[in-house]
Design an enzyme around this catalytic site. Sequence first.
Site, short mmCIF file in Angstrom:
data_model
loop_
_atom_site.label_atom_id
_atom_site.label_comp_id
_atom_site.label_asym_id
_atom_site.label_seq_id
_atom_site.Cartn_x
_atom_site.Cartn_y
_atom_site.Cartn_z
N TYR A 18 -1.47 -1.08 10.23
CA TYR A 18 -1.69 -1.43 8.82
C TYR A 18 -0.43 -1.12 8.01
O TYR A 18 0.05 -1.95 7.23
CB TYR A 18 -2.89 -0.63 8.31
N ALA A 71 2.62 -0.86 9.06
CA ALA A 71 3.72 -1.76 9.46
C ALA A 71 3.58 -3.09 8.72
O ALA A 71 4.57 -3.63 8.20
CB ALA A 71 3.70 -1.99 10.97
N SER A 91 0.85 -1.20 0.00
CA SER A 91 0.00 0.00 0.00
C SER A 91 0.88 1.24 0.00
O SER A 91 2.03 1.18 0.45
CB SER A 91 -0.86 0.01 1.26
N LYS A 131 2.07 -3.65 5.90
CA LYS A 131 2.25 -3.47 4.45
C LYS A 131 3.73 -3.22 4.11
O LYS A 131 4.21 -3.61 3.05
CB LYS A 131 1.38 -2.31 3.95
N1 LIG Z 1 -8.89 0.07 -0.79
C1 LIG Z 1 -7.80 0.82 -0.86
O1 LIG Z 1 -7.86 2.04 -1.03
C2 LIG Z 1 -6.45 0.17 -0.76
C3 LIG Z 1 -5.32 0.99 -0.87
C4 LIG Z 1 -4.05 0.40 -0.82
C5 LIG Z 1 -3.93 -0.96 -0.67
N2 LIG Z 1 -5.06 -1.73 -0.55
C6 LIG Z 1 -4.87 -3.17 -0.43
O2 LIG Z 1 -5.54 -3.81 -1.51
C7 LIG Z 1 -5.96 -5.11 -1.09
C8 LIG Z 1 -7.44 -5.31 -1.35
O3 LIG Z 1 -8.15 -4.32 -0.63
P1 LIG Z 1 -9.73 -4.08 -0.83
O4 LIG Z 1 -9.94 -2.64 -0.59
O5 LIG Z 1 -10.14 -4.69 -2.09
O6 LIG Z 1 -10.30 -4.90 0.43
P2 LIG Z 1 -11.80 -5.39 0.73
O7 LIG Z 1 -12.74 -4.82 -0.24
O8 LIG Z 1 -12.01 -5.14 2.18
O9 LIG Z 1 -11.70 -6.99 0.46
C9 LIG Z 1 -10.90 -7.79 1.28
C10 LIG Z 1 -10.98 -9.23 0.82
O10 LIG Z 1 -10.23 -10.05 1.74
C11 LIG Z 1 -11.07 -11.05 2.30
N3 LIG Z 1 -10.72 -11.28 3.70
C12 LIG Z 1 -10.58 -10.37 4.69
N4 LIG Z 1 -10.32 -10.99 5.86
C13 LIG Z 1 -10.27 -12.32 5.59
C14 LIG Z 1 -10.05 -13.48 6.37
N5 LIG Z 1 -9.83 -13.42 7.70
N6 LIG Z 1 -10.08 -14.69 5.76
C15 LIG Z 1 -10.33 -14.80 4.44
N7 LIG Z 1 -10.56 -13.74 3.66
C16 LIG Z 1 -10.53 -12.51 4.23
C17 LIG Z 1 -12.49 -10.47 2.18
O11 LIG Z 1 -13.49 -11.50 2.22
P3 LIG Z 1 -14.31 -11.87 3.58
O12 LIG Z 1 -14.47 -10.62 4.36
O13 LIG Z 1 -15.58 -12.50 3.12
O14 LIG Z 1 -13.46 -12.87 4.31
C18 LIG Z 1 -12.41 -9.80 0.83
O15 LIG Z 1 -12.54 -10.75 -0.20
C19 LIG Z 1 -5.59 -5.24 0.39
O16 LIG Z 1 -4.34 -5.88 0.50
C20 LIG Z 1 -5.46 -3.79 0.82
O17 LIG Z 1 -4.62 -3.64 1.93
C21 LIG Z 1 -6.30 -1.19 -0.58
#
Ligand SMILES: NC(=O)c1ccc[n+]([C@@H]2O[C@H](COP(=O)([O-])OP(=O)(O)OC[C@H]3O[C@@H](n4cnc5c(N)ncnc54)[C@H](OP(=O)(O)O)[C@@H]3O)[C@@H](O)[C@H]2O)c1
Lengths: 119, 253
Positions: free
Chosen positions: B161, B163, B148, B165
Amino acid sequence: MENLNETILAVVLDVVQEKSPEIEAVRPDQMLVEDLGLRSLDLARIIAKLEMKLDVDPFAELVAVTSIRTSGDLSAAYAKCFSTDEEPAPEAANRPRPPRAGLASQRELRQKARGEQSQ
Amino acid sequence: MKTKKESMTAERQVAIVSGGSRGLGRAIVADLLRRDMIVATFSRSKTPFIEQRLAADPQAESFHWASIDGADPQALAGFARDVLRRYGRIDALVNNMAVTGDGLLTMIRDADIHAQVSINLESAIFLTRACLKGMLPQGSGSIVNISSVNALRGHAGVSIYSATKAALIGLTKSLAVEVGPAGIRINCVAPGYFDSDMTSGFTDDQRARIARRTPLRRLGTVEDIANLIWFLLSPEAEFITAQVIAVDGGFVG
Ligand SMILES: NC(=O)c1ccc[n+]([C@@H]2O[C@H](COP(=O)([O-])OP(=O)(O)OC[C@H]3O[C@@H](n4cnc5c(N)ncnc54)[C@H](OP(=O)(O)O)[C@@H]3O)[C@@H](O)[C@H]2O)c1
């Protein structure tokens, strides 16, 4: 057991031949590093191949990977996974740890000392 | 040893994507399926997207999903083993699953600290290790860790978070050195903010502020990020490893 030893020797030979195609056979008593020229990543590949074939990983809990120096040690480690004995057999894993750490080659150790691998 | 290019032509490629039920994970799954990869993913709960995909492919010829709690290392290892048994190989892994927690460090509950370290970091380590057991015998593979912009630039309220990443970057760099000789590549993608459930709590004001601070003047989309992930997984990137690439419109500069 015969089969297990053969499977292990075949996988070791496979990996050895990638680096030294001239080697036609390996023996259980040959040292993986000193005699066969393998490095730690090669051992990791051998163990991954064996896990796919045998469906077990003795190094997850049962045996310290640092105790493996020969193909024979490998056989003993895998035999442990398939053994029904409660008593552990006096084999590779129970030997005193060798003075050198696991499969690190002299070159890897020298690199480490120069700080090339990690600080 | 087969090069990635040679193995690409031989058999259909198999990818594991953690957390593919929604957000970025869902976009990655859809993208890789469109590119004719076999995709295996897991999440705790089924979403309409997962239901749709399962219904479209009842024999699981191209798509496999399981309900798994990513906090359980044994479940992760079991999932990777199951994929290997079903499809015979693992060519790609995207460590995408993550959770976030907002709050000043002194106010965060212990359980939230543990959850973030466990899901964002430990699970990525365990899943990577399990997948390497498929990649090492093949002598090929490509792994992408989703980091991230928070790992690259400090922001109040997201220290844990950030840390986790940043730790993925360390994991990427050392592991790339470790497994490079076996033909396996590992890179990090550091997305800027994009719309998903994770950022659904942002107010319009916060969104506008992020856009203003971004040279390209907008938030990201999941497609912006999925494009780079595909590139890194593909043979086009076969000489790229140990890198961290931000997809953030210039946010971190
Ligand atoms: N959104 C942003 O602006 C942003 C920015 C920078 C980086 N990122 C990174 O991009 C990636 C995707 O983010 P996103 O925004 O798409 O996240 P999200 O919409 O919250 O989706 C997270 C996914 O992970 C699964 N998950 C979470 N906890 C879990 C667990 N304990 N066991 C199994 N599955 C689990 C969720 O499914 P369930 O909840 O059904 O388990 C879901 O499929 C992450 O690594 C995040 O840190 C995001």
